[in-house]
Design a protein around this motif. Structure first.
Motif, short mmCIF file in Angstrom:
data_model
loop_
_atom_site.label_atom_id
_atom_site.label_comp_id
_atom_site.label_asym_id
_atom_site.label_seq_id
_atom_site.Cartn_x
_atom_site.Cartn_y
_atom_site.Cartn_z
N GLU A 179 0.83 -1.20 0.00
CA GLU A 179 0.00 0.00 0.00
C GLU A 179 0.87 1.26 0.00
O GLU A 179 0.53 2.26 -0.63
CB GLU A 179 -0.94 0.00 1.21
N LYS B 117 2.15 1.74 -3.52
CA LYS B 117 1.10 2.31 -4.36
C LYS B 117 1.00 3.83 -4.16
O LYS B 117 0.89 4.60 -5.13
CB LYS B 117 -0.25 1.66 -4.04
N ARG C 55 1.63 6.91 -6.88
CA ARG C 55 0.69 8.00 -7.19
C ARG C 55 1.39 9.35 -7.17
O ARG C 55 1.14 10.21 -8.03
CB ARG C 55 -0.46 7.99 -6.18
N GLU D 229 -3.81 5.37 -11.92
CA GLU D 229 -4.50 4.40 -11.09
C GLU D 229 -4.70 3.08 -11.82
O GLU D 229 -4.63 2.01 -11.21
CB GLU D 229 -5.85 4.95 -10.64
N GLN D 230 -4.90 3.14 -13.12
CA GLN D 230 -5.10 1.92 -13.89
C GLN D 230 -3.85 1.05 -13.86
O GLN D 230 -3.92 -0.16 -13.63
CB GLN D 230 -5.48 2.23 -15.34
N SER E 120 -3.31 -0.35 -10.33
CA SER E 120 -4.27 -1.42 -10.05
C SER E 120 -3.87 -2.72 -10.71
O SER E 120 -3.86 -3.78 -10.09
CB SER E 120 -5.67 -0.99 -10.51
N GLU F 249 -2.32 -5.98 -8.74
CA GLU F 249 -3.55 -6.75 -8.55
C GLU F 249 -3.30 -8.10 -7.87
O GLU F 249 -3.99 -8.47 -6.91
CB GLU F 249 -4.26 -6.98 -9.89
#
Length: 323
Positions: free
Chosen positions: A29, A32, A36, A42-43, A46, A50
């Protein structure tokens, strides 16, 4: 008693793994969020994360690298066996026109491109089966070289953002080295090249891109295509080997080395060039092992991989391709 101990230890190990996986999920996390802040969509975030999975085998591989040191007399025949030389020659001929075109564009002799390809991945056969995102995230989480591997994770996400490869196809070693030339993601961003003009830099599946990327790396690192890498030499009796090494001050011109009594390995004099060049004396084992005079191009190979043995394996294979 042994069975009970085994069960207890097995439970402890399993609990440790589950604990790592839980902490790893939290760590991801954080990755991630950092992505950002660096503008990764975001795509991409993700899709890339995943199915991200903690890979304890990557940690084990990192910590259990072989300690036994081979001599060059042992290493070179293993790294450059006759079957690899045969394949290198066949592939050199098969891709000759393409290699010459790329070699001329980047100023790199084609035989060195093929030699790097052969030593790094056995001509694309051994490129690693780890998800690069899995491997890099795991290594960053391990913490021993966290800053390095976090940066490489961000670089890998940037490659995905640029659309050169899908997350599912982005495979590499346990350390995150990718594709047929085994670039780390940061090296990819600096040196990967589009060899076939399709708009992508695909070092996993497209040989033209592999060749152009390797050539671009060498070219940008200072390669000089009018020279070779160096040669094995013979020292006169009682030679002071304390002057060996690749630091700038230890470089001498070939004529100087010749005047100190150093000859080619077969006893012939060192070459006399129209324009004398600097060379460095190296003895990776010791003065009783193989000794070489190496030129700037060998120093460039050492930028690719800091192992004397790696650079010598590439050099020897390049020489045998055109013998």
């Amino acid at each position: 008693m042994k069975k009970l101990l085994s069960v207890i230890l097995g439970t402890t190990i399993a609990s440790s793994v589950f604990a790592n996986e839980a902490e790893f999920a939290q760590y991801v996390e954080g990755l991630k969020q950092e992505a950002r802040t660096k503008g990764i969509s975001e795509q991409v975030i993700s899709v890339a994360f995943e199915d991200v999975t903690y890979k304890p085998r990557a940690i084990t591989a990192d910590r259990n690298q072989p300690e036994k040191k081979l001599t060059l007399d042992e290493y070179i025949p293993r790294a450059v066996p006759d079957w690899k030389v045969k394949q290198a020659k066949e592939l050199y001929e098969k891709h000759y026109d393409e290699l010459v075109k790329i070699g001329e564009e980047y100023g790199v002799q084609p035989r060195f491109i093929v030699a790097l390809w052969g030593v790094e991945s056995n001509f694309g056969r051994f490129t690693g089966h780890y998800s690069v995102i899995d491997a890099l995230s795991t290594m960053a989480y391990d913490g021993r070289r966290e800053e390095f591997f976090r940066k490489e994770t961000m670089a890998a996400l940037t490659i995905l953002e640029q659309g050169h490869i899908s997350a599912q196809e982005m495979k590499g070693s346990w350390a995150g080295a990718m594709g047929q030339c085994q670039f780390m993601p940061s090296s990819f961003l600096s040196f990967a090249a589009d060899g076939n003009g399709d708009g992508k830099k695909d070092i996993w599946n497209t040989e033209a891109d592999v060749f152009a990327s390797a050539a671009n790396y060498l070219s940008q690192s200072g390669w000089q295509d009018k020279y070779t890498w160096g040669r094995q030499v013979k020292l006169p009796h009682g030679f002071d080997t304390s002057i060996q090494g690749r630091s700038e001050e230890k470089g001498k011109y070939l004529q100087e080395w010749s005047e100190m009594g150093i000859t080619r390995y077969d006893g012939r004099p060192l070459p006399k060039l129209d324009e004398d060049i600097k060379a460095w004396l190296i003895a990776p084992d010791d003065a009783n092992g193989r000794v070489y005079l190496v030129y700037n191009n060998y120093n460039v190979l050492m930028k690719w991989n800091r192992s004397y043995y790696f650079a010598l394996a590439v050099s020897h294979l390049a020489d045998r391709i055109v013998l």
